[in-house]
Design a protein around this motif. Sequence first.
Motif, PDB file in Angstrom:
ATOM      1  N   SER A 177      -7.527  -3.906   5.376  1.00  0.00           N
ATOM      2  CA  SER A 177      -8.106  -2.728   4.744  1.00  0.00           C
ATOM      3  C   SER A 177      -9.286  -3.145   3.889  1.00  0.00           C
ATOM      4  O   SER A 177      -9.331  -4.247   3.365  1.00  0.00           O
ATOM      5  CB  SER A 177      -7.062  -2.024   3.861  1.00  0.00           C
ATOM      6  OG  SER A 177      -6.898  -2.718   2.656  1.00  0.00           O
TER       7      SER A 177
ATOM      8  N   PHE B 168       1.729   5.165   1.620  1.00  0.00           N
ATOM      9  CA  PHE B 168       1.613   6.025   2.790  1.00  0.00           C
ATOM     10  C   PHE B 168       2.011   7.449   2.402  1.00  0.00           C
ATOM     11  O   PHE B 168       2.897   7.646   1.575  1.00  0.00           O
ATOM     12  CB  PHE B 168       2.524   5.538   3.918  1.00  0.00           C
ATOM     13  CG  PHE B 168       2.090   4.237   4.533  1.00  0.00           C
ATOM     14  CD1 PHE B 168       1.244   4.213   5.640  1.00  0.00           C
ATOM     15  CD2 PHE B 168       2.532   3.029   4.011  1.00  0.00           C
ATOM     16  CE1 PHE B 168       0.846   3.007   6.204  1.00  0.00           C
ATOM     17  CE2 PHE B 168       2.144   1.823   4.575  1.00  0.00           C
ATOM     18  CZ  PHE B 168       1.291   1.808   5.677  1.00  0.00           C
ATOM     19  N   TYR B 169       1.346   8.445   3.025  1.00  0.00           N
ATOM     20  CA  TYR B 169       1.659   9.844   2.757  1.00  0.00           C
ATOM     21  C   TYR B 169       1.732  10.616   4.075  1.00  0.00           C
ATOM     22  O   TYR B 169       1.175  10.205   5.096  1.00  0.00           O
ATOM     23  CB  TYR B 169       0.617  10.476   1.825  1.00  0.00           C
ATOM     24  CG  TYR B 169      -0.805  10.466   2.359  1.00  0.00           C
ATOM     25  CD1 TYR B 169      -1.259  11.458   3.233  1.00  0.00           C
ATOM     26  CD2 TYR B 169      -1.700   9.455   1.982  1.00  0.00           C
ATOM     27  CE1 TYR B 169      -2.562  11.449   3.715  1.00  0.00           C
ATOM     28  CE2 TYR B 169      -2.998   9.432   2.466  1.00  0.00           C
ATOM     29  CZ  TYR B 169      -3.423  10.434   3.331  1.00  0.00           C
ATOM     30  OH  TYR B 169      -4.710  10.419   3.821  1.00  0.00           O
TER      31      TYR B 169
ATOM     32  N   VAL C 273       0.846  -1.194   0.000  1.00  0.00           N
ATOM     33  CA  VAL C 273       0.000   0.000   0.000  1.00  0.00           C
ATOM     34  C   VAL C 273       0.880   1.241   0.000  1.00  0.00           C
ATOM     35  O   VAL C 273       2.104   1.162   0.097  1.00  0.00           O
ATOM     36  CB  VAL C 273      -0.943   0.019   1.223  1.00  0.00           C
ATOM     37  CG1 VAL C 273      -1.895  -1.164   1.201  1.00  0.00           C
ATOM     38  CG2 VAL C 273      -0.132   0.037   2.524  1.00  0.00           C
TER      39      VAL C 273
ATOM     40  N   GLY D 101       4.483  -1.111   7.258  1.00  0.00           N
ATOM     41  CA  GLY D 101       4.346   0.327   7.403  1.00  0.00           C
ATOM     42  C   GLY D 101       3.793   0.723   8.754  1.00  0.00           C
ATOM     43  O   GLY D 101       4.300   1.646   9.418  1.00  0.00           O
ATOM     44  N   GLN D 102       2.771   0.026   9.201  1.00  0.00           N
ATOM     45  CA  GLN D 102       2.175   0.329  10.494  1.00  0.00           C
ATOM     46  C   GLN D 102       3.163   0.070  11.627  1.00  0.00           C
ATOM     47  O   GLN D 102       3.201   0.801  12.622  1.00  0.00           O
ATOM     48  CB  GLN D 102       0.904  -0.501  10.685  1.00  0.00           C
ATOM     49  CG  GLN D 102      -0.230  -0.104   9.751  1.00  0.00           C
ATOM     50  CD  GLN D 102      -1.445  -1.017   9.875  1.00  0.00           C
ATOM     51  OE1 GLN D 102      -1.399  -2.046  10.539  1.00  0.00           O
ATOM     52  NE2 GLN D 102      -2.531  -0.630   9.230  1.00  0.00           N
TER      53      GLN D 102
ATOM     54  N   THR E 293       4.992   0.234   0.700  1.00  0.00           N
ATOM     55  CA  THR E 293       5.516  -0.890   1.480  1.00  0.00           C
ATOM     56  C   THR E 293       4.335  -1.750   1.904  1.00  0.00           C
ATOM     57  O   THR E 293       3.175  -1.404   1.676  1.00  0.00           O
ATOM     58  CB  THR E 293       6.308  -0.410   2.706  1.00  0.00           C
ATOM     59  OG1 THR E 293       6.987  -1.528   3.301  1.00  0.00           O
ATOM     60  CG2 THR E 293       5.405   0.223   3.762  1.00  0.00           C
TER      61      THR E 293
ATOM     62  N   LEU F 266       4.956  10.063  -1.525  1.00  0.00           N
ATOM     63  CA  LEU F 266       4.383   8.874  -0.897  1.00  0.00           C
ATOM     64  C   LEU F 266       5.475   7.816  -0.824  1.00  0.00           C
ATOM     65  O   LEU F 266       6.548   7.960  -1.430  1.00  0.00           O
ATOM     66  CB  LEU F 266       3.200   8.323  -1.698  1.00  0.00           C
ATOM     67  CG  LEU F 266       2.000   9.215  -1.984  1.00  0.00           C
ATOM     68  CD1 LEU F 266       2.121   9.755  -3.414  1.00  0.00           C
ATOM     69  CD2 LEU F 266       0.685   8.451  -1.815  1.00  0.00           C
TER      70      LEU F 266
ATOM     71  N   VAL G 158      -4.517  -0.147  -2.969  1.00  0.00           N
ATOM     72  CA  VAL G 158      -3.726  -1.346  -2.683  1.00  0.00           C
ATOM     73  C   VAL G 158      -3.026  -1.731  -3.980  1.00  0.00           C
ATOM     74  O   VAL G 158      -3.678  -2.038  -4.973  1.00  0.00           O
ATOM     75  CB  VAL G 158      -4.612  -2.505  -2.178  1.00  0.00           C
ATOM     76  CG1 VAL G 158      -3.765  -3.751  -1.949  1.00  0.00           C
ATOM     77  CG2 VAL G 158      -5.330  -2.107  -0.892  1.00  0.00           C
TER      78      VAL G 158
ATOM     79  N   SER H  97      -0.427   8.782   7.098  1.00  0.00           N
ATOM     80  CA  SER H  97      -1.656   8.034   6.860  1.00  0.00           C
ATOM     81  C   SER H  97      -1.484   7.089   5.670  1.00  0.00           C
ATOM     82  O   SER H  97      -0.614   7.299   4.814  1.00  0.00           O
ATOM     83  CB  SER H  97      -2.830   8.977   6.594  1.00  0.00           C
ATOM     84  OG  SER H  97      -3.103   9.778   7.725  1.00  0.00           O
ATOM     85  N   GLN H  98      -2.348   6.083   5.629  1.00  0.00           N
ATOM     86  CA  GLN H  98      -2.343   5.127   4.521  1.00  0.00           C
ATOM     87  C   GLN H  98      -3.354   5.542   3.471  1.00  0.00           C
ATOM     88  O   GLN H  98      -4.498   5.860   3.785  1.00  0.00           O
ATOM     89  CB  GLN H  98      -2.680   3.727   5.035  1.00  0.00           C
ATOM     90  CG  GLN H  98      -2.745   2.658   3.957  1.00  0.00           C
ATOM     91  CD  GLN H  98      -3.214   1.328   4.491  1.00  0.00           C
ATOM     92  OE1 GLN H  98      -2.835   0.914   5.587  1.00  0.00           O
ATOM     93  NE2 GLN H  98      -4.051   0.641   3.727  1.00  0.00           N
TER      94      GLN H  98
ATOM     95  N   ARG I  32       1.499  -3.177   4.191  1.00  0.00           N
ATOM     96  CA  ARG I  32       0.652  -2.477   5.163  1.00  0.00           C
ATOM     97  C   ARG I  32       1.100  -2.717   6.600  1.00  0.00           C
ATOM     98  O   ARG I  32       1.257  -1.773   7.386  1.00  0.00           O
ATOM     99  CB  ARG I  32      -0.805  -2.934   5.002  1.00  0.00           C
ATOM    100  CG  ARG I  32      -1.775  -2.289   5.992  1.00  0.00           C
ATOM    101  CD  ARG I  32      -3.177  -2.819   5.776  1.00  0.00           C
ATOM    102  NE  ARG I  32      -3.229  -4.262   5.913  1.00  0.00           N
ATOM    103  CZ  ARG I  32      -3.289  -4.900   7.100  1.00  0.00           C
ATOM    104  NH1 ARG I  32      -3.299  -4.215   8.219  1.00  0.00           N
ATOM    105  NH2 ARG I  32      -3.349  -6.215   7.145  1.00  0.00           N
TER     106      ARG I  32
END
Length: 267
Positions: free
Chosen positions: A247, A112-113, A110, A180-181, A175, A172, A199, A194-195, A177
């Motif tokens: 997600s 991320f930004y 996903v 990343g989290q 990676t 962005l 996908v 945020s994601q 999900r």
Amino acid sequence: MSALLKLLTATLFTCLSLAAHGEKLRIVTEPWAPYVYDDNGTMRGLDYETTVIVFQRLGVDVQWQFLPWKRCLAMLEQGHADGALDIFHSHERDALLLYPSEPLSEVEFVLFYANERPHPVQTLDELRGLTVGTSPGYLYGAEFSESNMFQREPAPSHEANFGKLLLGRIDLLVTDRRVGQHVIAALGLEGQVSQAPAVIRRQQQFLAVRRGAGMDLLVQRFAAELKRFKQEPAYAALSAKYGGIQSAAAPITLHEHTVEQQESSAR
């Protein structure tokens, strides 16, 4: 003799053979938090802990070793390791490895930004003119990797990518999900990153073993026990512990190219 009894007998012989020689099943892997990683000397992770539980139920002792991924593959090819944790299925490896019918987990690539510069993209077209941070050796599908609409900029680590994101050096990053989290939590970036809904790709991960006497039956037993464990509350708790909330977004429609990591990081 029934098929089930033959299966149980063959698997027992495999386990007894290892025990008789004072050996353990040698499993290699590369740290890939939160699926498998070293937490101050203690191995943890969703796939690691799941595999430990399954092998304990099968009565199989395991010796674990963390290595660079390229070294993991070399040890499998040379017969110095019996299996690898969190490996993607590749038909090129079918002659060497056996894969259970049940995967351990699913990688979900996903975007991320940074919240200060939001880009909640839902399609590849929305990446036009932007720069996306990537990881060397990772392939995210031909449509993403070969697109001329946006720039791709590699970084030596996931942490470095998130640092570049916060500094505005990339728009962005892509990676897995869960990965990343995990990095966001480890770096204390909650509320800053945020994601995006998009996908990019999903890919299953397995515990694969070298072909050998009794290994095909051991793989079958592993798959059956893994599938059984996944239905239990204990697995649900483990999955939630390591970011198990899936997600709701559907993946971007891409061509069916295998997502693999290659060279030194090939999974």
